[in-house]
Design a protein around this motif. Structure first.
Motif, PDB file in Angstrom:
ATOM      1  N   LEU A 140     -39.196  51.022  15.704  1.00 20.47           N
ATOM      2  CA  LEU A 140     -39.174  52.482  15.780  1.00 20.47           C
ATOM      3  C   LEU A 140     -40.544  53.062  15.472  1.00 20.47           C
ATOM      4  N   ARG A 156     -29.993  54.173  19.086  1.00 21.99           N
ATOM      5  CA  ARG A 156     -30.943  55.297  19.077  1.00 21.99           C
ATOM      6  C   ARG A 156     -31.744  55.324  17.783  1.00 21.99           C
ATOM      7  N   GLY A 157     -32.831  56.085  17.791  1.00 20.62           N
ATOM      8  CA  GLY A 157     -33.610  56.244  16.573  1.00 20.62           C
ATOM      9  C   GLY A 157     -32.958  57.253  15.641  1.00 20.62           C
ATOM     10  N   PRO A 158     -33.292  57.204  14.354  1.00 23.27           N
ATOM     11  CA  PRO A 158     -32.757  58.176  13.398  1.00 23.27           C
ATOM     12  C   PRO A 158     -33.177  59.600  13.756  1.00 23.27           C
ATOM     13  N   PHE A 207     -40.580  49.981   6.647  1.00 24.52           N
ATOM     14  CA  PHE A 207     -41.903  50.508   6.971  1.00 24.52           C
ATOM     15  C   PHE A 207     -42.879  49.383   7.259  1.00 24.52           C
ATOM     16  N   TYR A 220     -30.944  61.218   7.341  1.00 20.12           N
ATOM     17  CA  TYR A 220     -31.034  61.067   8.780  1.00 20.12           C
ATOM     18  C   TYR A 220     -29.680  60.633   9.327  1.00 20.12           C
ATOM     19  N   TYR A 251     -41.735  51.359  12.172  1.00 20.56           N
ATOM     20  CA  TYR A 251     -40.684  50.764  11.346  1.00 20.56           C
ATOM     21  C   TYR A 251     -39.994  49.646  12.132  1.00 20.56           C
ATOM     22  N   ASP A 299     -39.367  59.274  -0.396  1.00 16.51           N
ATOM     23  CA  ASP A 299     -40.780  59.419  -0.078  1.00 16.51           C
ATOM     24  C   ASP A 299     -41.487  59.953  -1.316  1.00 16.51           C
ATOM     25  N   LYS A 345     -44.930  56.964   3.382  1.00 18.92           N
ATOM     26  CA  LYS A 345     -44.058  55.825   3.675  1.00 18.92           C
ATOM     27  C   LYS A 345     -42.639  56.155   3.226  1.00 18.92           C
ATOM     28  N   LEU A 346     -41.669  55.987   4.119  1.00 17.26           N
ATOM     29  CA  LEU A 346     -40.272  56.210   3.789  1.00 17.26           C
ATOM     30  C   LEU A 346     -39.617  54.882   3.418  1.00 17.26           C
ATOM     31  N   PHE A 377     -33.670  63.379  12.056  1.00 17.47           N
ATOM     32  CA  PHE A 377     -33.835  64.071  10.784  1.00 17.47           C
ATOM     33  C   PHE A 377     -32.805  65.181  10.624  1.00 17.47           C
ATOM     34  N   GLN A 411     -28.066  58.390  12.558  1.00  7.97           N
ATOM     35  CA  GLN A 411     -28.438  57.432  13.601  1.00  7.97           C
ATOM     36  C   GLN A 411     -27.205  57.038  14.395  1.00  7.97           C
ATOM     37  N   GLY A 464     -31.285  49.380   7.201  1.00  4.01           N
ATOM     38  CA  GLY A 464     -32.122  50.553   7.360  1.00  4.01           C
ATOM     39  C   GLY A 464     -33.500  50.151   7.861  1.00  4.01           C
ATOM     40  N   GLN A 500     -34.756  62.411   1.936  1.00  6.10           N
ATOM     41  CA  GLN A 500     -34.391  62.871   3.275  1.00  6.10           C
ATOM     42  C   GLN A 500     -33.102  62.186   3.727  1.00  6.10           C
ATOM     43  N   GLN A 513     -51.452  53.472   5.379  1.00  7.31           N
ATOM     44  CA  GLN A 513     -50.555  52.756   4.451  1.00  7.31           C
ATOM     45  C   GLN A 513     -50.001  51.555   5.196  1.00  7.31           C
ATOM     46  N   GLY A 544     -38.678  58.037  17.646  1.00  5.57           N
ATOM     47  CA  GLY A 544     -38.374  57.700  19.020  1.00  5.57           C
ATOM     48  C   GLY A 544     -37.080  56.911  19.085  1.00  5.57           C
ATOM     49  N   LEU A 552     -28.383  57.744   7.077  1.00  9.26           N
ATOM     50  CA  LEU A 552     -29.398  57.038   6.298  1.00  9.26           C
ATOM     51  C   LEU A 552     -30.032  57.973   5.282  1.00  9.26           C
ATOM     52  N   PHE A 576     -35.915  53.372   3.157  1.00  7.94           N
ATOM     53  CA  PHE A 576     -34.573  53.696   3.612  1.00  7.94           C
ATOM     54  C   PHE A 576     -33.510  52.891   2.874  1.00  7.94           C
ATOM     55  N   GLY A 577     -32.337  53.503   2.729  1.00 11.36           N
ATOM     56  CA  GLY A 577     -31.159  52.760   2.343  1.00 11.36           C
ATOM     57  C   GLY A 577     -30.611  52.045   3.573  1.00 11.36           C
ATOM     58  N   GLN A 578     -29.537  51.289   3.370  1.00 10.02           N
ATOM     59  CA  GLN A 578     -28.999  50.495   4.492  1.00 10.02           C
ATOM     60  C   GLN A 578     -28.108  51.323   5.405  1.00 10.02           C
TER      61      GLN A 578
END
Lengths: 112, 111
Positions: B90, A42-44, B45, A36, B35, A93, A99-100, A46, A38, B42, A34, B56, B103, A89, A102-104
């Protein structure tokens, strides 16, 4: 251990050009990948999801490719605009809604 | 249609204190994930809740705990706060086959 790497340097491009962001991963077999966006504080948000059996997916000016042999995804924004400036980002998954990882993130700056 | 709602938006706590963060998922979503995002990194989780059970868990100590209520809303609790717990927390909700809806987060500062 699982590792995801995105372009470590910020990406600066001129308005109208195509931005290409890279996501490489090791020690992982994702079923889904996926992307995203950001914005600061703020939140990411999609953008696109691509499955392991898909090579490419498009949405308006966005295109994602997924190469499970190379363990790499490329994210393209065509005809970029200053409003596209943000951090992007990549996330992996193994199962939908799981569970995701994420990269940096890669910071993109589009100059007028 | 409201997306994911988190409260509070900002919080300052002292080391050793406990904190509770709250999240209401997007309408129609029954799975909630939490998160932690440090500056310039990034999101990492913490855990995921589905049908009021922890489904999980990531690599976080037991000081981090959570709960999901029958209306799918969720809480994240952190005990014995450390300076290193300062981050953006998050909450995300999802449905199968699609990406997460996040959010705006709670910015926690531990002093």
């Amino acid at each position: 251990s699982q590792k995801i790497e995105q372009n470590s340097e910020a990406l600066n491009i001129q308005e109208g050009k195509t931005a290409t962001l890279t996501c490489n991963y090791t020690n992982y077999s994702p079923a889904y990948l996926q992307w995203y966006r950001q914005d600061p504080g703020r939140g990411p948000v999609f953008l696109l999801l691509i499955r392991e059996n898909e090579k490419e997916k498009r949405k308006e000016r966005l295109k994602v490719t997924f190469d499970t042999t190379l363990k790499q995804s490329l994210f393209h924004i065509t005809a970029s605009q200053p409003a596209d400036s943000a951090t992007y980002l990549c996330a992996l998954d193994r199962q939908s809604g799981g569970k995701l990882i994420f990269g940096q993130g890669t910071e993109l700056s589009v100059k007028p | 249609d409201a997306g994911v709602t988190q409260s509070p938006t900002h919080l300052i706590k002292t080391r050793g204190q406990q904190v509770t963060l709250r999240c209401s998922p997007k309408s129609g979503h029954d799975t909630v994930s939490w998160y932690q995002q440090a500056l310039g990194q990034g999101p990492q989780f913490i855990f995921q809740y589905y049908e009021e059970e922890e489904r999980q868990r990531g690599n976080f100590p037991d000081r981090f705990s959570g709960h999901q209520f029958p209306n799918y809303s969720s809480e994240l609790n952190v005990n014995a706060l450390l300076l290193g717990d300062s981050a953006l927390y998050l909450c995300a909700s999802s449905v199968e086959g699609y990406g997460y809806t996040f959010g705006s987060g709670t910015r926690l500062t531990v002093v």
